[in-house]
Design a protein around this motif. Structure first.
Motif, mmCIF file in Angstrom:
data_model
loop_
_atom_site.group_PDB
_atom_site.id
_atom_site.type_symbol
_atom_site.label_atom_id
_atom_site.label_comp_id
_atom_site.label_asym_id
_atom_site.label_seq_id
_atom_site.Cartn_x
_atom_site.Cartn_y
_atom_site.Cartn_z
ATOM 1 N N UNK A 1 4.218 -0.702 0.325
ATOM 2 C CA UNK A 1 4.464 -0.302 -1.055
ATOM 3 C C UNK A 1 3.313 0.572 -1.546
ATOM 4 N N UNK A 2 3.678 1.678 -2.173
ATOM 5 C CA UNK A 2 2.650 2.583 -2.689
ATOM 6 C C UNK A 2 2.051 1.956 -3.945
ATOM 7 N N UNK A 3 0.783 1.575 -3.847
ATOM 8 C CA UNK A 3 0.154 0.898 -4.965
ATOM 9 C C UNK A 3 -0.453 1.891 -5.941
ATOM 10 N N UNK A 4 -0.990 2.982 -5.366
ATOM 11 C CA UNK A 4 -1.688 3.938 -6.221
ATOM 12 C C UNK A 4 -1.588 5.333 -5.612
ATOM 13 N N UNK A 5 -1.325 6.310 -6.459
ATOM 14 C CA UNK A 5 -1.300 7.698 -5.985
ATOM 15 C C UNK A 5 -2.418 8.469 -6.689
ATOM 16 N N UNK B 1 -1.748 2.018 0.091
ATOM 17 C CA UNK B 1 -0.550 1.306 0.544
ATOM 18 C C UNK B 1 -0.849 -0.163 0.801
ATOM 19 N N UNK B 2 0.096 -0.997 0.371
ATOM 20 C CA UNK B 2 -0.024 -2.442 0.644
ATOM 21 C C UNK B 2 1.199 -2.910 1.406
ATOM 22 N N UNK B 3 0.983 -3.829 2.328
ATOM 23 C CA UNK B 3 2.096 -4.359 3.123
ATOM 24 C C UNK B 3 3.065 -5.120 2.219
ATOM 25 N N UNK B 4 4.349 -4.859 2.393
ATOM 26 C CA UNK B 4 5.361 -5.596 1.642
ATOM 27 C C UNK B 4 5.366 -7.044 2.123
ATOM 28 N N UNK B 5 5.245 -7.239 3.438
ATOM 29 C CA UNK B 5 5.200 -8.598 4.008
ATOM 30 C C UNK B 5 3.759 -9.076 4.113
ATOM 31 N N UNK B 6 3.480 -10.235 3.548
ATOM 32 C CA UNK B 6 2.111 -10.761 3.602
ATOM 33 C C UNK B 6 1.661 -11.035 5.034
ATOM 34 N N UNK C 1 -5.833 -3.158 1.891
ATOM 35 C CA UNK C 1 -4.926 -2.007 1.778
ATOM 36 C C UNK C 1 -5.310 -0.975 2.834
ATOM 37 N N UNK C 2 -4.437 0.020 3.022
ATOM 38 C CA UNK C 2 -4.830 1.209 3.778
ATOM 39 C C UNK C 2 -4.543 2.428 2.910
ATOM 40 N N UNK C 3 -5.246 3.504 3.185
ATOM 41 C CA UNK C 3 -5.002 4.730 2.429
ATOM 42 C C UNK C 3 -4.754 5.892 3.385
ATOM 43 N N UNK C 4 -3.955 6.826 2.920
ATOM 44 C CA UNK C 4 -3.773 8.058 3.680
ATOM 45 C C UNK C 4 -3.832 9.222 2.697
ATOM 46 N N UNK C 5 -4.333 10.339 3.174
ATOM 47 C CA UNK C 5 -4.399 11.541 2.349
ATOM 48 C C UNK C 5 -3.675 12.645 3.100
ATOM 49 N N UNK D 1 8.675 2.189 -1.614
ATOM 50 C CA UNK D 1 8.383 1.625 -0.292
ATOM 51 C C UNK D 1 8.542 2.708 0.773
ATOM 52 N N UNK D 2 7.512 2.858 1.588
ATOM 53 C CA UNK D 2 7.587 3.821 2.682
ATOM 54 C C UNK D 2 7.322 3.077 4.006
ATOM 55 N N UNK D 3 7.454 3.792 5.120
ATOM 56 C CA UNK D 3 7.229 3.164 6.431
ATOM 57 C C UNK D 3 5.860 3.529 6.984
#
Lengths: 279, 345
Positions: free
Chosen positions: A13-17, A29-34, A71-75, A94-96
């Motif tokens: 899930x995109x938490x912050x843009x 990005x945060x995992x939808x599944x814990x 979280x992880x981030x991508x640019x 939600x993205x993959x």
């Protein structure tokens, strides 16, 4: 034996843009599944396949530090079909994500050494991961120097972080923009990265240089480092090639017999010199 | 562990009929000028007189287009539905040629190194390969120069060689082969003294496989990559028909809120294969792409996996609309590798 379908991505899930620069965004990005979040780990230098369901997958490094665990981030820069679809996403979507793939920057081997980061344009993200990783383990390393250049002031990414790095007294940050890319109040350098590097002439003793940027910057930066006394084993870079799978099956990212996805993306200059110029 | 038996010609139908009770059988079927693997219901449908199918047997295990998963967007989330691999039926590839059977080894290896591809592996695990030795060949065949041969056993579970009497020599090569024998043991009889080799096609050796890798590496800078590929249209037919080519693309297809992500065959001969979004292409010219094709098969794969990605079936040469002949081109490259200006520094 791992009996998972390796093509199925994690749902994120995109938490912050964050809008970094014109056409450049960072997703947190945060995992939808814990459970996925708990079992996931990566190291600086690795990459992933980010996807919009219905548009496809695209390859970027993980731009956040492995020391930031939740979280992880991508640019990415909006350029093609998938990055355009990603760019139209909103917070909460939600993205993959598949990964992590590839080898790592051997940070543990660099303990006690000075680190010199040299980045150009949109190539700061693959380096940001290792910069933050090193800063989070600050006491393990000697001097940390970051030379970062972009075409114009507005093309510089991670502006807030640049400010933060610039204000720290345990980091030396030099920013530069191409001639003509400056604004009236620009206080950084003016000039191409290799030229600025030559002028600042960092010491090569006990120092690792990590270089990432567009091919033309890389091409002119290596000879400068060579002149400054850096040996081929002390220069690292991370390669990009078109990829689909990320794990050595789809067959397109190879440079000679080396797969960027499996054997890279991190290579030393010595390794690079032994490969054909298919990158 | 090879066990040899005699299978009377009349027993072939019995074997086929026994297998089809529980398994799907894919076999070469002739339609007009084209012989290709299709699902068959009876032995009568199976082509009898063919040298080679147009498309290789790989298409049965590595589908031209394979759904990796379905997805559905709902309530702000995405639901992913994976294909049910338990539903893949037990398969028999009947009438495989030894060159095609051998190619499954390289497919297996690529789909299993480091990351196991369970989609390929599940289908492979449920498949038995019953090959037929070649008693005829054409001018494109060069299996004997590519580590295979008209009676090569690698990759097959059972290899049948037609004897002059019309009966078959049956070689049981694997546990899967033994399982099939045990389904109908009575038809597997004591073999006759007739030699297998006497009943195989004669395919001359055109170059030495042993030094091939090194010689091609020495020819890296050869002008031949350019001259040979000048007529290449970049159509990708060679990769399409190749039993060993395993490179693929991943594409999404969307219908409203749902869709699929699938993988489909791709080719290193296409300019788009390696082109970055920026427009930069690491293998910009057709000559570089042709060199990639040859080096991948004869240098990189041997280094990475210990065997070549070519079994000498000759399909790429038969299919090429521009008449590029891999056998002749390889021979020329080997020859050219001795020229000192082509040496890699």
């Amino acid at each position: 034996m791992d009996e998972k379908n390796i093509y199925v991505p994690y749902r994120m899930r995109i938490e912050k843009i964050t809008q970094e620069a014109p056409g450049v965004k960072t997703f947190r990005l945060k995992f939808v599944n814990d459970e996925d979040a708990l079992s996931f780990s990566f190291k600086a230098g690795q990459f992933g396949e980010y996807s919009i369901f219905g548009a496809g997958e695209s390859t970027f490094c993980i731009a956040s530090s492995p020391t930031r665990k939740d979280y992880i981030e991508c640019t990415f820069r909006q350029t093609g079909k998938v990055t355009s679809a990603l760019a139209s996403c909103e917070e909460g979507n939600v993205i993959g994500f598949r990964g992590p793939y590839g080898n790592i920057f051997p940070l543990d081997d660099w303990k006690g050494k000075n680190l010199l980061f040299i980045a150009g344009g949109i190539a700061l993200p693959p380096m940001r991961c290792v910069i933050w990783n090193a800063l989070d383990r600050r006491s393990e390393f000697g001097n940390i120097t970051i030379l970062y250049g972009a075409r114009t002031v507005s093309d510089l990414v991670y502006k807030h972080e640049l400010e933060e790095w610039g204000s720290r007294n345990d980091v030396k940050l030099i920013t530069t923009v191409d001639p003509g890319g400056e604004t009236p109040d620009w206080k950084g350098e003016k000039g191409f990265v290799p030229a600025v590097l030559e002028k600042m002439a960092p010491a090569s003793a006990n120092t690792i240089a990590i270089v990432c940027g567009p091919p033309v910057m890389i091409k002119y930066t290596f000879p400068v480092l060579d002149k400054l006394g850096f040996t081929d084993d002390t220069i690292y870079t991370t390669l990009e090639n078109r990829m689909k799978c990320g794990f050595g099956k789809c067959g397109r990212c190879n440079v000679g017999k080396v797969y960027v996805c499996k054997d890279g993306p991190v290579f030393t200059y010595r390794q690079l010199k032994s490969l054909p110029a298919e990158y | 562990m090879i066990e040899s038996y005699l299978l009377q010609s009349s027993s072939l139908t019995k074997l086929f009929n026994k297998l089809i009770e529980t398994r799907h059988i894919y076999a070469p079927v002739k339609k007009g000028m084209v012989t290709s693997f299709n699902r068959v219901e009876s032995l009568e449908e199976v082509a009898k007189d063919y040298i080679q199918t147009t498309i290789s047997a790989k298409s049965i295990l590595f589908l031209r287009n394979e759904i990796l998963f379905h997805y559905k967007q709902e309530n702000g989330d995405v639901k992913i539905m994976e294909p049910d691999l338990q539903r893949i039926p037990e398969l028999v590839i009947w009438g495989c040629r030894p060159c095609d059977a051998k190619s499954f080894k390289s497919l297996h290896s690529v789909f299993n190194w480091d990351y196991k591809d369970i989609i390929y592996s599940s289908r492979e695990a449920r498949s038995a390969i019953i090959s037929f030795s070649c008693n005829q060949a054409d001018e494109y065949c060069f299996c004997t120069s590519a580590g295979s041969g008209p009676g090569h056993t690698e990759g097959s579970d059972i290899l049948l060689t037609k004897l002059k009497s019309g009966d078959y020599l049956a070689e049981i090569l694997t546990e899967k082969g033994q399982l099939i024998r045990d389904m109908i043991p009575a038809i597997f009889e004591t073999p006759s003294s007739e030699s297998k080799e006497d009943n195989l096609a004669r395919i001359p050796i055109v170059f030495d496989t042993a030094g091939l890798k090194q010689k091609l590496e020495q020819a890296w800078n050869s002008e031949l990559w350019i001259t040979q590929s000048m007529r290449c249209l970049g159509c990708g037919a060679c990769a399409f028909v190749c039993p060993s080519c395993s490179c693929f693309d991943i594409q999404d297809e969307k219908h409203g809120k749902e869709g699929v992500r699938s993988r489909c065959w791709d080719s290193c001969g296409f300019s788009l294969f390696t082109r970055h979004t920026s427009g930069h292409n690491p293998r910009e010219t057709q000559a570089e792409r042709w060199r990639q094709r040859i080096m991948h098969k004869f240098s990189y794969l041997p280094d990475q996996q210990g065997f070549t990605g070519c079994t000498g079936c000759g399909r790429c040469s038969r299919a090429c609309p521009a008449d590029m002949n891999i056998r002749e081109h390889l021979a020329a490259l080997i020859n050219d590798s001795t020229s000192p200006e082509n040496r890699v520094a």
